[in-house]
Design a protein around this motif. Structure first.
Motif, PDB file in Angstrom:
ATOM      1  N   GLY A 137      25.943 -29.819 -39.733  1.00 21.42           N
ATOM      2  CA  GLY A 137      25.302 -31.008 -39.316  1.00 21.42           C
ATOM      3  C   GLY A 137      25.502 -32.126 -39.876  1.00 21.42           C
ATOM      4  O   GLY A 137      25.605 -33.209 -39.932  1.00 21.42           O
ATOM      5  N   ARG A 170      28.040 -27.575 -32.614  1.00 17.75           N
ATOM      6  CA  ARG A 170      28.616 -29.636 -31.761  1.00 17.75           C
ATOM      7  C   ARG A 170      28.285 -30.125 -32.114  1.00 17.75           C
ATOM      8  O   ARG A 170      27.821 -31.020 -31.998  1.00 17.75           O
ATOM      9  N   PRO A 171      28.652 -30.366 -33.201  1.00 15.15           N
ATOM     10  CA  PRO A 171      28.538 -31.730 -34.422  1.00 15.15           C
ATOM     11  C   PRO A 171      29.089 -33.070 -33.342  1.00 15.15           C
ATOM     12  O   PRO A 171      30.162 -32.946 -33.360  1.00 15.15           O
ATOM     13  N   CYS A 225      20.677 -27.056 -41.379  1.00 17.59           N
ATOM     14  CA  CYS A 225      22.201 -27.157 -40.453  1.00 17.59           C
ATOM     15  C   CYS A 225      23.307 -27.783 -41.568  1.00 17.59           C
ATOM     16  O   CYS A 225      23.360 -28.873 -41.484  1.00 17.59           O
ATOM     17  N   MET A 231      16.527 -30.875 -37.029  1.00 21.77           N
ATOM     18  CA  MET A 231      17.330 -29.485 -36.811  1.00 21.77           C
ATOM     19  C   MET A 231      17.869 -29.227 -38.161  1.00 21.77           C
ATOM     20  O   MET A 231      18.349 -28.526 -38.428  1.00 21.77           O
ATOM     21  N   ARG A 232      18.380 -30.705 -38.588  1.00 17.46           N
ATOM     22  CA  ARG A 232      19.233 -30.880 -39.296  1.00 17.46           C
ATOM     23  C   ARG A 232      19.159 -30.418 -40.628  1.00 17.46           C
ATOM     24  O   ARG A 232      20.338 -30.661 -41.330  1.00 17.46           O
ATOM     25  N   CYS A 241      19.187 -35.282 -35.548  1.00 15.34           N
ATOM     26  CA  CYS A 241      18.885 -34.385 -35.266  1.00 15.34           C
ATOM     27  C   CYS A 241      17.309 -33.714 -35.993  1.00 15.34           C
ATOM     28  O   CYS A 241      17.436 -33.571 -36.870  1.00 15.34           O
ATOM     29  N   CYS A 243      24.157 -28.990 -27.776  1.00 18.85           N
ATOM     30  CA  CYS A 243      24.614 -28.116 -29.319  1.00 18.85           C
ATOM     31  C   CYS A 243      23.961 -26.655 -28.897  1.00 18.85           C
ATOM     32  O   CYS A 243      22.612 -26.343 -29.541  1.00 18.85           O
ATOM     33  N   ARG A 254      25.119 -37.784 -32.616  1.00 25.65           N
ATOM     34  CA  ARG A 254      23.432 -37.004 -32.224  1.00 25.65           C
ATOM     35  C   ARG A 254      22.911 -36.039 -33.730  1.00 25.65           C
ATOM     36  O   ARG A 254      21.398 -36.700 -34.091  1.00 25.65           O
ATOM     37  N   CYS A 255      24.161 -35.990 -34.609  1.00 27.51           N
ATOM     38  CA  CYS A 255      23.356 -35.038 -35.465  1.00 27.51           C
ATOM     39  C   CYS A 255      22.634 -35.493 -36.448  1.00 27.51           C
ATOM     40  O   CYS A 255      21.993 -35.396 -37.431  1.00 27.51           O
ATOM     41  N   MET A 284      17.931 -22.652 -33.048  1.00 29.59           N
ATOM     42  CA  MET A 284      16.781 -22.766 -33.977  1.00 29.59           C
ATOM     43  C   MET A 284      15.605 -22.801 -33.168  1.00 29.59           C
ATOM     44  O   MET A 284      13.992 -22.915 -33.714  1.00 29.59           O
TER      45      MET A 284
HETATM   46  S1  SF4 Z   1      22.244 -31.492 -36.405  1.00 28.68           S
HETATM   47 FE1  SF4 Z   1      22.872 -29.018 -36.165  1.00 28.68          FE
HETATM   48  S2  SF4 Z   1      21.653 -28.306 -34.411  1.00 28.68           S
HETATM   49 FE2  SF4 Z   1      21.701 -30.356 -34.776  1.00 28.68          FE
HETATM   50  S3  SF4 Z   1      22.727 -31.173 -32.916  1.00 28.68           S
HETATM   51 FE3  SF4 Z   1      24.081 -31.462 -34.844  1.00 28.68          FE
HETATM   52  S4  SF4 Z   1      25.612 -29.097 -34.943  1.00 28.68           S
HETATM   53 FE4  SF4 Z   1      23.894 -28.962 -33.988  1.00 28.68          FE
END
Ligand code: SF4
Length: 275
Positions: A260, A243-244, A257, A253-254, A251, A26, A247-248, A32
């Protein structure tokens, strides 16, 4: 905004397998994690990562001991020494996985007593410059077998296959960088699955290593191009798209985001514990 890419050698982009993998998964997460400053807040600890870190630390410490002291008992005690409960659901789950980790590492030490492993590098930093990149990273363990070196990577999650070892970009880059750094042939790469005591292995040849290096160079080129456009004022969201995917849900960083968050419900921190 500061860029995390290092252009200290003019045409060479400095990359690690982790950066290449993050970009492949992603680009938004890459931005980020490595470029945005101040960095967005990350999610909390996840139990599978904690468990993996504990096992890595215990095995690192085990190999720091003289060969005769690498006993199963010492190995289990090292799990206790480095244990962390971050990300686990409750004390019952902590107890279960701590006991499992003790048994895994003790069994690993038992196997070591008979196989004559000669580790020449522990969490060793290795690096190699190609025509386009400097690839570098830290290898869990480097063994010497006969005249050659072997890259060893510990795994505590899903049991890997030989094909995983063959396809892993990180292992191939580590092999190239290990050979260059330690000046000894390195073709064999291995994933040591500590919970099962099994090894997934692959022996690279020049062609397969070259293919991995070329793929890394291509990815590094994409990253450098996006970073340069960003620095020149390009649109950050276009250059580093989301790149949804499932795994979001885990993640780190969600929380920063929205895409995500909409793509997948948040997974509990212990959701992906295996086995
Ligand atoms: S939550 Fe956002 S930053 Fe994290 S993998 Fe999904 S789309 Fe990418």
């Amino acid at each position: 905004m500061q860029l995390g890419l290092d252009f200290s050698t003019p045409q060479l982009v400095r990359v690690t397998p982790a950066k290449l993998s993050t970009w492949g998964d992603c680009p938004r997460r890459y931005r980020m994690a490595y470029l945005d400053r101040p960095a967005p807040p990350r999610g909390g600890a996840r139990a599978p990562s904690t468990l993996g870190a504990v096992v890595h630390l215990a095995l690192r410490a085990l190999f720091d001991l003289p060969t005769g002291q690498r006993t199963p008992e010492r190995a289990a005690a090292l799990v206790d020494k480095y244990w962390s409960s971050e990300g686990f659901r409750d004390q019952e789950q902590v107890r279960r996985y701590r006991d499992r980790a003790r048994a895994w590492v003790a069994d690993y030490a038992t196997d070591l007593e008979h196989d004559g492993t000669e580790a020449v590098g522990l969490e060793q930093w290795v690096s190699v410059a190609t025509d386009r990149i400097v690839a570098e990273g830290r290898v869990d363990r480097i063994d010497r077998r006969g005249a050659e070196l072997v890259v060893v990577d510990y795994k505590t999650g899903r049991k890997p296959t030989d094909d995983d070892a063959r396809r892993a970009p990180a292992l191939a880059l580590y092999a190239v960088a290990t050979e260059r750094t330690l000046r000894r042939t390195c073709r064999q790469v291995e994933l040591h699955h500590v919970p099962s005591g099994t090894v997934a292995a692959w022996r690279h040849d020049d062609a397969s290593l070259r293919a991995h290096v070329q793929a890394a160079e291509a990815t590094a080129g994409e990253i450098a191009e996006a970073a340069a456009e960003l620095e020149a004022g390009g649109d950050a969201d276009r250059l580093f798209p989301t790149r949804p995917a499932p795994r979001c849900g885990s993640c780190d960083m969600r929380r920063s985001c929205p895409t995500g968050k909409a793509a997948a419900p948040e997974r509990e921190p212990w959701a992906q514990l295996e086995p």
